[in-house]
Motif scaffolding. Structure first.
Motif, PDB file in Angstrom:
ATOM      1  N   HIS A 113     129.175   7.770 -14.209  1.00  0.00           N
ATOM      2  CA  HIS A 113     128.949   7.210 -15.722  1.00  0.00           C
ATOM      3  C   HIS A 113     127.448   7.702 -16.144  1.00  0.00           C
ATOM      4  N   LEU A 114     126.359   7.680 -15.335  1.00  0.00           N
ATOM      5  CA  LEU A 114     125.117   8.317 -15.720  1.00  0.00           C
ATOM      6  C   LEU A 114     125.171   9.705 -16.045  1.00  0.00           C
ATOM      7  N   GLY A 115     126.052  10.423 -15.666  1.00  0.00           N
ATOM      8  CA  GLY A 115     126.231  11.835 -15.907  1.00  0.00           C
ATOM      9  C   GLY A 115     126.987  11.925 -17.599  1.00  0.00           C
ATOM     10  N   ILE A 116     127.738  10.971 -17.774  1.00  0.00           N
ATOM     11  CA  ILE A 116     128.467  10.782 -19.112  1.00  0.00           C
ATOM     12  C   ILE A 116     127.419  10.470 -20.105  1.00  0.00           C
ATOM     13  N   ILE A 117     126.481   9.630 -19.770  1.00  0.00           N
ATOM     14  CA  ILE A 117     125.512   9.252 -20.557  1.00  0.00           C
ATOM     15  C   ILE A 117     124.618  10.204 -21.025  1.00  0.00           C
ATOM     16  N   PHE A 118     124.304  11.001 -20.034  1.00  0.00           N
ATOM     17  CA  PHE A 118     123.206  12.461 -20.027  1.00  0.00           C
ATOM     18  C   PHE A 118     123.880  13.446 -20.990  1.00  0.00           C
ATOM     19  N   SER A 119     125.281  13.469 -20.694  1.00  0.00           N
ATOM     20  CA  SER A 119     125.871  14.275 -21.433  1.00  0.00           C
ATOM     21  C   SER A 119     126.096  14.049 -22.910  1.00  0.00           C
ATOM     22  N   LEU A 120     126.289  12.962 -23.331  1.00  0.00           N
ATOM     23  CA  LEU A 120     126.036  12.626 -24.719  1.00  0.00           C
ATOM     24  C   LEU A 120     124.724  12.650 -25.130  1.00  0.00           C
ATOM     25  N   LEU A 121     123.585  12.465 -24.403  1.00  0.00           N
ATOM     26  CA  LEU A 121     122.364  12.704 -25.204  1.00  0.00           C
ATOM     27  C   LEU A 121     122.198  14.177 -25.282  1.00  0.00           C
ATOM     28  N   THR A 122     122.584  15.049 -24.194  1.00  0.00           N
ATOM     29  CA  THR A 122     122.535  16.440 -24.535  1.00  0.00           C
ATOM     30  C   THR A 122     123.358  16.840 -25.715  1.00  0.00           C
ATOM     31  N   ALA A 123     124.605  16.602 -25.852  1.00  0.00           N
ATOM     32  CA  ALA A 123     125.244  16.890 -26.941  1.00  0.00           C
ATOM     33  C   ALA A 123     124.460  16.561 -28.195  1.00  0.00           C
ATOM     34  N   ILE A 124     124.022  15.409 -28.337  1.00  0.00           N
ATOM     35  CA  ILE A 124     123.261  15.087 -29.644  1.00  0.00           C
ATOM     36  C   ILE A 124     121.836  16.290 -29.987  1.00  0.00           C
ATOM     37  N   ILE A 125     121.520  16.707 -28.732  1.00  0.00           N
ATOM     38  CA  ILE A 125     120.274  17.599 -28.847  1.00  0.00           C
ATOM     39  C   ILE A 125     120.637  18.975 -29.097  1.00  0.00           C
ATOM     40  N   ILE A 126     121.407  19.606 -28.323  1.00  0.00           N
ATOM     41  CA  ILE A 126     122.092  20.878 -28.442  1.00  0.00           C
ATOM     42  C   ILE A 126     123.098  20.961 -29.788  1.00  0.00           C
ATOM     43  N   SER A 127     123.809  19.975 -30.483  1.00  0.00           N
ATOM     44  CA  SER A 127     124.607  20.143 -31.641  1.00  0.00           C
ATOM     45  C   SER A 127     124.054  20.925 -32.806  1.00  0.00           C
ATOM     46  N   PRO A 128     122.855  20.675 -33.403  1.00  0.00           N
ATOM     47  CA  PRO A 128     122.301  21.280 -34.439  1.00  0.00           C
ATOM     48  C   PRO A 128     122.079  22.928 -34.194  1.00  0.00           C
TER      49      PRO A 128
END
Length: 419
Positions: A6-21
């Motif tokens: 679950h912590l990995g999922i949260i980290f993944s979502l944050l990473t996705a927000i950062i790298i998406s642009p």
């Protein structure tokens, strides 16, 4: 483990927000280059930039980038009935690459992507592969009640394909290696769960780009040798039969195709290949000794489920070595390892095993991905030589094989003590 997931999922979502642009900009720039023929700048840049090769063939004059997709596009449009073995005559196209793809690929592309203009066909060719990879991963994760893990898996795919020099190199050349990844993914799932339809799927995707057939030879030896039964023999028959069918349904093309493959494997040697470094006899001996040691470590165990503990890591090691057994092997071929990603998540969460072994394998796999995809691009422009990459491949193969063998023997000694 689930709390960590679950912590990995949260980290993944944050990473996705950062790298998406940045991913969006890279895709946009790639679209622009394919449509206009004007090279654009991505961050990071593709390993070899945007490259166009000159060809005397008029069919290539108006085509832009994705050099490895271009010959497939031209051949698929030119030879509609596929009864002409000239598909494998490289002199017709003035391009040496087109005759290494199986006739099934030309047929499927003729019926689908090649009905569009070249820029559209290129984008459909590349992004349909990525979509298939995500959908296949989602199905497998759902099977294990791990559907939520598609979030980190998809983030990994996007980061690797759109934010590394090797991923962008694959994109810029318009390559086909996700088909290899899908074949591996379906094989692993089929072998662990004994699912006949997925052996069939694995064979079909392998038929589209059979660049790592040595992997399947070793993989089936392990699969058949341990806890052998007739059901497993049926799975092997399905796999081989479908591959043969994909060839013989094109009676005038299958022989020229096989001859072209043999020609390349025997007469050419370049880039990341062990063929130009080690004699064939030595490589065969190394593979045989390693495989024998692994099978021995399985057979000494009384636990019939011992294969599940180390099968996936060991398969990753022989996959990496199999990539380097091709006579011509470019850096983007490592994308085949993406097929292991969803099954690694399943293995880490669902398969009971020694935690230190799980940590060791995870570290080695992540290091391999980081190094081979040039994950260090943001702080250095250093590019490893072919010899360094080959050494890394070989080191991963030997290291992961050895820790897998050691884990099997360790489990055997643990059982003896408990008895």
């Amino acid at each position: 483990m689930l709390k960590k997931a679950h912590l990995g999922i949260i980290f993944s979502l944050l990473t996705a927000i950062i790298i998406s642009p940045l991913i969006f900009v890279n895709i946009q720039n790639f679209f622009y280059s394919v449509q206009t023929g004007v090279p654009s700048k991505t961050t990071p840049e593709s390993l070899r930039g945007f490259v166009r090769f000159n060809s005397p063939s008029p069919e290539f004059k108006e085509l832009t980038y994705t050099e490895d997709f271009k010959p497939v596009y031209v051949a698929s449009k030119k030879f509609i009935n596929f009864n002409n073995p000239n598909i494998y005559n490289k002199e017709i196209f003035g391009c040496p690459h087109q005759n290494r793809y199986p006739p099934l690929l030309y047929f499927l592309y003729n019926k689908t992507f090649c009905n569009f203009s070249f820029p559209t066909a290129t984008l459909l060719h590349l992004f349909s592969q990525i979509l298939l990879l995500v959908l296949a991963s989602f199905y497998i994760l759902c099977y294990y009640n791990l559907a939520i893990m598609i979030i980190p898996v998809t983030v990994i795919y996007c980061a690797v394909l759109f934010l590394t020099p090797i991923g962008l190199f694959w994109l810029e050349r318009g390559q086909f290696d996700i088909y290899v990844a899908l074949s591996i993914m379906f094989f692993l799932f089929a072998a662990i769960e004994s699912k006949s339809p997925f052996f069939a799927l694995s064979a079909i995707f392998m038929s589209l780009k059979p660049t790592i057939f040595p992997f399947y030879i070793q993989a089936f030896i392990v699969y058949l040798a341990f806890n052998w039964n007739l059901e497993k023999l049926k799975h092997l028959a399905i796999f081989i039969s479908l591959i043969l069918v994909t060839l013989i349904i094109f009676p005038n093309c299958w022989m020229p195709y096989l001859l072209s493959c043999i020609d390349y494997q025997t007469n050419y040697s370049s880039h990341i290949t062990l063929i130009k470094t080690f004699p064939a006899l030595l490589l065969t001996f190394l593979l045989a000794i390693n495989l024998t040691a692994y099978l021995t470590s399985l057979f000494v165990n009384r636990n019939k489920n011992i294969l599940q503990n180390t099968f996936l890591p060991y398969m990753s090691s022989i996959c990496v070595l199999s990539l380097s057994l091709a006579s011509i092997n470019f850096e983007y071929r490592i994308i085949a390892l993406l097929g292991f990603i969803p099954m690694i998540f399943v293995w880490l969460i669902k398969i009971h095993n020694d935690q230190s072994y799980k940590i060791e394998f995870s570290i080695f796999f992540l290091l391999l991905i980081y190094v081979e995809f040039h994950g260090y691009w943001n702080f250095t422009t250093w590019l490893p030589s072919d010899d360094i990459i080959i050494t890394t491949y070989l080191a991963y193969y030997l290291t992961v094989s050895l820790i897998s063998i050691a884990n099997n023997f360790s489990a055997f000694h643990t059982e003896e003590k408990s008895i």
